[in-house]
Design a protein around this motif. Structure first.
Motif, mmCIF file in Angstrom:
data_model
loop_
_atom_site.group_PDB
_atom_site.id
_atom_site.type_symbol
_atom_site.label_atom_id
_atom_site.label_comp_id
_atom_site.label_asym_id
_atom_site.label_seq_id
_atom_site.Cartn_x
_atom_site.Cartn_y
_atom_site.Cartn_z
ATOM 1 N N LYS A 45 0.818 -1.214 0.000
ATOM 2 C CA LYS A 45 0.000 0.000 0.000
ATOM 3 C C LYS A 45 0.852 1.265 0.000
ATOM 4 N N ARG A 46 1.935 1.261 0.795
ATOM 5 C CA ARG A 46 2.740 2.480 0.944
ATOM 6 C C ARG A 46 3.683 2.709 -0.222
ATOM 7 N N GLU A 47 4.338 1.648 -0.686
ATOM 8 C CA GLU A 47 5.345 1.752 -1.744
ATOM 9 C C GLU A 47 5.189 0.577 -2.711
ATOM 10 N N PRO A 48 4.123 0.572 -3.528
ATOM 11 C CA PRO A 48 3.865 -0.578 -4.400
ATOM 12 C C PRO A 48 4.978 -0.858 -5.402
ATOM 13 N N VAL A 49 5.677 0.193 -5.853
ATOM 14 C CA VAL A 49 6.782 -0.033 -6.793
ATOM 15 C C VAL A 49 7.904 -0.815 -6.119
ATOM 16 N N VAL A 50 8.249 -0.438 -4.895
ATOM 17 C CA VAL A 50 9.289 -1.160 -4.156
ATOM 18 C C VAL A 50 8.818 -2.581 -3.868
ATOM 19 N N ALA A 51 7.529 -2.749 -3.542
ATOM 20 C CA ALA A 51 6.975 -4.085 -3.303
ATOM 21 C C ALA A 51 7.103 -4.952 -4.554
ATOM 22 N N TYR A 52 6.870 -4.355 -5.708
ATOM 23 C CA TYR A 52 6.996 -5.086 -6.979
ATOM 24 C C TYR A 52 8.418 -5.617 -7.154
ATOM 25 N N GLN A 66 1.512 -12.985 -9.505
ATOM 26 C CA GLN A 66 1.466 -11.744 -8.743
ATOM 27 C C GLN A 66 2.181 -10.621 -9.485
ATOM 28 N N LEU A 67 3.366 -10.925 -9.987
ATOM 29 C CA LEU A 67 4.160 -9.910 -10.691
ATOM 30 C C LEU A 67 3.434 -9.407 -11.940
ATOM 31 N N GLU A 68 2.826 -10.324 -12.686
ATOM 32 C CA GLU A 68 2.109 -9.921 -13.896
ATOM 33 C C GLU A 68 0.907 -9.048 -13.550
ATOM 34 N N ALA A 69 0.198 -9.399 -12.476
ATOM 35 C CA ALA A 69 -0.966 -8.610 -12.057
ATOM 36 C C ALA A 69 -0.539 -7.203 -11.636
ATOM 37 N N MET A 70 0.570 -7.118 -10.892
ATOM 38 C CA MET A 70 1.058 -5.815 -10.463
ATOM 39 C C MET A 70 1.505 -4.981 -11.656
ATOM 40 N N LYS A 71 2.164 -5.614 -12.614
ATOM 41 C CA LYS A 71 2.661 -4.882 -13.779
ATOM 42 C C LYS A 71 1.507 -4.275 -14.570
ATOM 43 N N LYS A 72 0.392 -4.983 -14.653
ATOM 44 C CA LYS A 72 -0.782 -4.449 -15.344
ATOM 45 C C LYS A 72 -1.345 -3.247 -14.596
ATOM 46 N N GLN A 73 -1.341 -3.321 -13.273
ATOM 47 C CA GLN A 73 -1.857 -2.216 -12.471
ATOM 48 C C GLN A 73 -1.000 -0.963 -12.630
ATOM 49 N N PHE A 74 0.299 -1.142 -12.782
ATOM 50 C CA PHE A 74 1.195 0.004 -12.896
ATOM 51 C C PHE A 74 1.049 0.717 -14.233
ATOM 52 N N GLY A 75 0.629 -0.018 -15.268
ATOM 53 C CA GLY A 75 0.458 0.607 -16.578
ATOM 54 C C GLY A 75 1.761 1.154 -17.110
ATOM 55 N N ASP A 76 1.806 2.468 -17.323
ATOM 56 C CA ASP A 76 2.987 3.114 -17.913
ATOM 57 C C ASP A 76 3.879 3.775 -16.867
ATOM 58 N N ASN A 77 3.800 3.334 -15.626
ATOM 59 C CA ASN A 77 4.632 3.891 -14.564
ATOM 60 C C ASN A 77 6.111 3.706 -14.936
ATOM 61 N N ALA A 81 8.744 3.951 -13.247
ATOM 62 C CA ALA A 81 9.555 3.226 -12.265
ATOM 63 C C ALA A 81 9.519 1.717 -12.515
ATOM 64 N N VAL A 82 8.553 1.266 -13.317
ATOM 65 C CA VAL A 82 8.468 -0.153 -13.661
ATOM 66 C C VAL A 82 8.904 -0.401 -15.095
ATOM 67 N N THR A 83 8.583 0.526 -15.993
ATOM 68 C CA THR A 83 8.920 0.330 -17.398
ATOM 69 C C THR A 83 10.363 0.690 -17.725
ATOM 70 N N GLN A 84 10.995 1.539 -16.898
ATOM 71 C CA GLN A 84 12.388 1.930 -17.133
ATOM 72 C C GLN A 84 13.241 1.537 -15.920
ATOM 73 N N GLU A 85 14.202 0.685 -16.162
ATOM 74 C CA GLU A 85 15.017 0.173 -15.064
ATOM 75 C C GLU A 85 15.770 1.276 -14.335
ATOM 76 N N ILE A 86 16.258 2.275 -15.058
ATOM 77 C CA ILE A 86 17.063 3.308 -14.410
ATOM 78 C C ILE A 86 16.219 4.092 -13.408
ATOM 79 N N VAL A 87 14.929 4.281 -13.724
ATOM 80 C CA VAL A 87 14.037 4.980 -12.804
ATOM 81 C C VAL A 87 13.692 4.067 -11.627
ATOM 82 N N GLY A 88 13.418 2.797 -11.932
ATOM 83 C CA GLY A 88 13.105 1.843 -10.869
ATOM 84 C C GLY A 88 14.259 1.674 -9.898
ATOM 85 N N SER A 89 15.474 1.602 -10.434
ATOM 86 C CA SER A 89 16.651 1.452 -9.582
ATOM 87 C C SER A 89 16.801 2.646 -8.650
ATOM 88 N N ALA A 90 16.617 3.853 -9.194
ATOM 89 C CA ALA A 90 16.732 5.062 -8.375
ATOM 90 C C ALA A 90 15.653 5.084 -7.299
#
Length: 306
Positions: free
Chosen positions: A28-35, A65-76, A78-87
């Protein structure tokens, strides 16, 4: 939040159980980090055992679970670009580390700061999905795990921990494991298991007198880990600590490109990385880190050097 329930964790996957627990807590607090916690668990589990039926079943559900989360994120990004996700993951891990370090140096020892130290070390593990860890992150991970064990054992034995980087030999999570076995007190909202809150694997036993861990006085001190209701820890509202904003490098005002600066694709990628890090730092109101990274990007683009 991922809806697919996971089957019981196979014994072979004990080393990733706390990364999965952290993912549950951050849904709930940090779904990208949870992903990315789940992605790390998935990749690590595949390396450990992808053939045993129970392991295959577990990994298959985790992949759902990962596929379901990825669909929820859409074009986020932080998920579609590794450099943003890493940061994003790195900044959150650093936020947790610096919160715990602030509390430690102030002599405020409690379960929430122990959990923050340990969770920071888990999130640095997660950074390996993006590539090899920097030496700084390797040091932070070792220090955070050692510090969590040391403070936990001191509090359990009725001793007062010494704040900051000190020389302690032979600290491990063995006692912490026995103390916390079967308990979910530091991982609220998860199912208790027969294993412990802390892992004894890869815990450094070296002396930390000379290790360089930067003070966390400039870090935002809004607690990144919630205090579980059943720990008995009282929590007052924590005011953000004043931030030490670095001065802008005067040389950047008069910097001139020496002739024709030929920037390589790698230079552009590094500059983009610094800008992304700065943007992610601002999400956590960490002005100091943002300024430092923007200056690095500017210097690289003007001079072609870092």
């Amino acid at each position: 939040m991922a809806a697919t329930a996971l089957p019981p964790l196979p014994p072979q996957f004990k080393s990733i159980q706390h990364h999965l627990r952290t993912a549950q807590e951050l849904d709930k607090r940090e779904p990208v980090v949870a992903y990315y916690c789940r992605l790390y668990a998935m990749q690590t589990g595949m390396k450990i055992d992808s053939k045993t039926p129970e392991c295959r079943k577990f990994l298959s559900k985790l992949m759902d679970q990962l596929e379901a989360m990825k669909k929820q994120f859409g074009d986020n990004e932080a998920v579609t670009q590794e450099i943003v996700g890493s940061a994003h993951v790195e900044n959150y891990a650093l936020k947790m580390f610096l919160y715990a370090d602030n509390e430690d140096r102030a002599g405020q020892f409690h379960k929430n700061m122990i959990k923050s130290f340990y969770t920071a070390s888990l999130l640095i593990d997660v950074l390996t999905v993006f590539g090899e860890l920097s030496e700084e992150n390797v040091q932070h991970r070792k220090y955070a795990r050692w510090k969590a064990a040391y403070i936990h054992n001191c509090l359990k034995n009725g001793e007062t921990p010494q704040p900051g980087p000190i020389g302690m030999e032979g600290e491990s999570f063995a006692d912490a494991e026995r103390e916390e076995a079967g308990s979910s007190s530091l991982h609220s909202g998860t199912q208790p298991t027969s294993s412990s809150t802390y892992e004894a694997n890869n815990i450094p036993t070296s002396n930390y007198t000379g290790i360089h861990i930067p003070p966390g006085a400039h870090a935002p001190a809004n607690t990144p880990a919630e205090v579980p209701h059943n720990t008995g820890v009282t929590s007052n509202t924590i005011q953000p600590a004043p931030q030490n904003i670095p001065l802008v490098d005067p040389s950047l005002y008069s910097a001139q490109s020496a002739g024709e600066v030929r920037l390589t694709p790698e230079d552009f990628a590094r500059a983009q990385k610094y800008c992304k890090y700065a943007g992610s730092a601002l999400q956590y109101e960490d002005v100091s880190t943002a300024v430092q990274n923007l200056q690095k990007a500017l210097k690289l683009l003007i001079t072609g050097r870092e």
